[in-house]
Design a protein around this motif. Sequence first.
Motif, PDB file in Angstrom:
ATOM      1  N   LYS A   1       2.296  52.676 -36.388  1.00 58.52           N
ATOM      2  CA  LYS A   1       2.742  51.316 -36.718  1.00 58.52           C
ATOM      3  C   LYS A   1       2.509  51.017 -38.197  1.00 58.52           C
ATOM      4  O   LYS A   1       3.356  50.399 -38.861  1.00 58.52           O
ATOM      5  CB  LYS A   1       2.023  50.298 -35.841  1.00 58.52           C
ATOM      6  N   THR A   2       1.383  51.464 -38.714  1.00 61.77           N
ATOM      7  CA  THR A   2       1.112  51.265 -40.142  1.00 61.77           C
ATOM      8  C   THR A   2       2.145  51.995 -40.997  1.00 61.77           C
ATOM      9  O   THR A   2       2.628  51.467 -42.003  1.00 61.77           O
ATOM     10  CB  THR A   2      -0.298  51.760 -40.488  1.00 61.77           C
TER      11      THR A   2
ATOM     12  N   ALA B   1       5.416  50.044 -40.990  1.00 61.44           N
ATOM     13  CA  ALA B   1       5.329  48.860 -41.844  1.00 61.44           C
ATOM     14  C   ALA B   1       5.325  49.247 -43.323  1.00 61.44           C
ATOM     15  O   ALA B   1       6.036  48.630 -44.140  1.00 61.44           O
ATOM     16  CB  ALA B   1       4.073  48.067 -41.497  1.00 61.44           C
TER      17      ALA B   1
ATOM     18  N   THR C   1       6.918  45.741 -35.196  1.00 65.26           N
ATOM     19  CA  THR C   1       6.276  46.140 -36.452  1.00 65.26           C
ATOM     20  C   THR C   1       7.278  46.171 -37.599  1.00 65.26           C
ATOM     21  O   THR C   1       7.019  45.638 -38.693  1.00 65.26           O
ATOM     22  CB  THR C   1       5.624  47.524 -36.297  1.00 65.26           C
TER      23      THR C   1
ATOM     24  N   ASP D   1       6.932  47.436 -29.490  1.00 65.83           N
ATOM     25  CA  ASP D   1       5.998  47.246 -30.599  1.00 65.83           C
ATOM     26  C   ASP D   1       6.498  47.880 -31.891  1.00 65.83           C
ATOM     27  O   ASP D   1       6.249  47.358 -32.983  1.00 65.83           O
ATOM     28  CB  ASP D   1       4.630  47.828 -30.243  1.00 65.83           C
TER      29      ASP D   1
END
Length: 357
Positions: free
Chosen positions: A142-143, A146, A211, A207
């Motif tokens: 997810k990081t 992003a 994100t 998710d």
Amino acid sequence: MKLMNILLAGLLLWGAAACSDDDKPTFPEEPTYDMTGFAKGADVSWLTQMEASGKKFYNASGRETECMTLLRDLGMNSIRLRVWVNPSDGWCNKSDVVVKAWRAHQLGMRVMIDFHYSDVWADPGSQYKPAAWVGLSLDELKTAIADHTKDVLNALKEKGITPEWVQVGNEITPGMLWDEDATVSGATYDVPKEGVTYAKNEKNFADFITTGSNAVKEVFPNAKVIVHLHDGNNNGTYRWIFDILKANNTPYDVIAMSLYPGTDNWQEMVAACVANMEDMVSRYNKEVMIAEVGMPWDEPEISKSCLTELIAKSKAIEQCLGVFYWEPQSYGSWNGYTLGAFDESGKPTVALDAFNQ
């Protein structure tokens, strides 16, 4: 030669290639073209690669013309550009996308950015993670989503370019960010059968989109976030995917569709796609658009009829934002693709007249 040098050289050639000053883009501060309202556009992500290979583009009278200028003169007001994370040949990476987006911006055209979240094609048959993301934990993944999203968008922002729309994933019907198969993301290619659930990874799938969406809004709060699926004529598939997103409170603004009709079934496919758009508006209270459409380049009259009907019926839906042709400038079987809308001499076919009506 490094990619950026190639791109810069391409820009210089682009400025010098026209037969006279009249052929060059003038980059008006206040465009005289209609750059508002219904979006009529094209994905031209191959453009810089085509130019570097020596491909040239010509208007109907045979005058060499810069490609985006030519499309603008044919009635288009928007450009769509795909982004790959770390492609092996450099094309469609951040630097390449910024060059193309800057050119579109200078012509007063609106911009859509299409994140594939992959090093290569992301589509119904291939949604593989970028090599650098393989082995990451869910939180790390997810990081990475992003950070990549914000990195590309901030590069555009630094150049004064504000995309109107941003896709978080490309044709993500089978999910996103696979390792070796689709089960990683929690979705499969076909609509699940009644009584069969895929709850194991549906939340991860939602998710990932959340994100990406949040990252977009952090850089460009007013950009419209797009979720894009293939087979725009398949209402069952769309209800399946967007029910998953609704159940997970996934934030997004627009439902986008791909549609690639055949020359013998385009009327029924257009009708089904239009009905699907109307259902998406009613069922999810979302705006809709056609992010990709294509037809055989050597059937231009049929293609024109199909596009004319699709555009007219799409415009009749108040919540439909626009129609984009996918890589219309492709010609000479570029990369084996035969659904462009230019002939083998590098001129647009009559199919694109549909965008000027």
